[in-house]
Write an enzyme that holds these catalytic residues in place. Structure first.
Site, PDB file in Angstrom:
ATOM      1  N   LYS A   1       0.782  -1.368   0.003  1.00  0.00           N
ATOM      2  CA  LYS A   1      -0.058  -0.132   0.077  1.00  0.00           C
ATOM      3  C   LYS A   1       0.783   1.045  -0.103  1.00  0.00           C
ATOM      4  CE  LYS A   1      -2.007  -0.949   3.809  1.00  0.00           C
ATOM      5  NZ  LYS A   1      -1.374  -2.269   4.222  1.00  0.00           N
TER       6      LYS A   1
ATOM      7  N   ARG B   1      -9.044   0.981   9.874  1.00  0.00           N
ATOM      8  CA  ARG B   1      -8.373  -0.331  10.143  1.00  0.00           C
ATOM      9  C   ARG B   1      -9.538  -1.213  10.633  1.00  0.00           C
ATOM     10  NH1 ARG B   1      -2.884   0.172   9.745  1.00  0.00           N
ATOM     11  NH2 ARG B   1      -1.670  -1.169  10.446  1.00  0.00           N
TER      12      ARG B   1
ATOM     13  N   ARG C   1      11.527  -6.661   4.351  1.00  0.00           N
ATOM     14  CA  ARG C   1      11.425  -5.185   4.135  1.00  0.00           C
ATOM     15  C   ARG C   1      12.327  -4.356   4.849  1.00  0.00           C
ATOM     16  NH1 ARG C   1       5.506  -2.711   4.695  1.00  0.00           N
ATOM     17  NH2 ARG C   1       5.706  -2.858   7.360  1.00  0.00           N
TER      18      ARG C   1
ATOM     19  N   ARG D   1      11.792  -2.426  10.591  1.00  0.00           N
ATOM     20  CA  ARG D   1      10.974  -1.971  11.517  1.00  0.00           C
ATOM     21  C   ARG D   1      10.664  -2.873  12.653  1.00  0.00           C
ATOM     22  NH1 ARG D   1       5.185  -0.112   8.389  1.00  0.00           N
ATOM     23  NH2 ARG D   1       4.670  -1.425  10.169  1.00  0.00           N
TER      24      ARG D   1
ATOM     25  N   ARG E   1       0.163  -9.496  13.424  1.00  0.00           N
ATOM     26  CA  ARG E   1      -0.582  -8.329  12.487  1.00  0.00           C
ATOM     27  C   ARG E   1      -1.466  -8.986  11.551  1.00  0.00           C
ATOM     28  NH1 ARG E   1       4.668  -5.668  10.543  1.00  0.00           N
ATOM     29  NH2 ARG E   1       3.183  -3.997   9.549  1.00  0.00           N
TER      30      ARG E   1
END
Ligand code: AMP
Length: 208
Positions: A13, A88, A127, A154, A165
């Site tokens: 996204k 969310r 990532r 992260r 998540r």
């Protein structure tokens, strides 16, 4: 044009949002980025949000809604906005509808970037994000290809937190697909392809 981005963490996204911002000048409003800034600044909100973020859980609506409302009010760009990571859950979506209705602003589309869960777990473990400009890349890049700064992983991109998540996404966020479909606003793109191929479809779907 005002867009909501939907999709699991790691679906791409943010990457698609960055491309739309660069080409069309949209205002990119990412609640994850706003919350990470608050944590880094050590503000009251940041201190309250930190433990939820580290656990891969949603930060309580009461904290996020004020943050996003305030940020939306600062949106002055004529090109419109892209909401990334908000709403969310259904109560956030309902709140967004009433906030936008009060401001006489229309949402034009909810863009769902779809990627299978197995692909997501691998993507997120690889990532890396630029410390300086926020560019999202991979572990293969030691420094940011855009600005040369250091890339970092992260805290919530570790395998255990990623699984949490994804579960939160399936339980709380995925129902928004039906919510926006019911409003005839949903468009879906297959995100499991090279970024530029996804982006070409995104533009076609949004008639850009
Ligand atoms: P993201 O960068 O969108 O993956 O968000 C990172 C983390 O920030 C999430 O795992 C949540 O803990 C928190 N977060 C971001 N956006 C929201 C939201 N709209 N509501 C609640 N928590 C959020």
């Amino acid at each position: 044009m005002n867009i909501v981005l939907l999709g699991a963490p790691g679906a791409g996204k943010g990457t698609q949002a960055q491309k739309l911002v660069e080409e069309f000048g949209f205002d990119h409003i990412s609640t994850g980025d706003l919350l990470r800034e608050a944590v880094k600044a050590g503000s009251e909100l940041g201190r309250a949000a930190k433990k939820y973020m580290e656990a891969g859980e949603l930060v309580p609506d009461s904290l996020v809604i004020d943050l996003v409302t305030e940020r939306l009010r600062k949106n002055v760009r004529g090109a419109g906005f892209i909401l990334d990571g908000f709403p969310r859950n259904t109560s956030q979506a309902v709140m967004l509808d009433s906030e936008l209705a009060a401001a006489e602003i229309a949402l034009d589309a909810a863009l769902l970037v779809s990627v299978d869960a197995e692909v997501i777990v691998e993507r997120l473990s690889l990532r890396r994000v630029c410390k300086a400009c926020g560019y999202t890349g991979s572990a293969a890049q030691a420094s940011c290809p855009k600005c040369g700064a250091e890339m970092y992983q992260r805290d919530d991109d570790t395998p255990a937190t990623v699984r949490d998540r994804l579960q939160v996404y399936a339980e709380k966020t995925a129902p928004l697909i039906d919510y926006y479909q019911g409003k005839n606003m949903l468009v879906e793109v297959d995100g499991d392809r090279p970024q530029d191929a996804v982006y070409a479809d995104v533009k076609a779907l949004l008639h850009l």
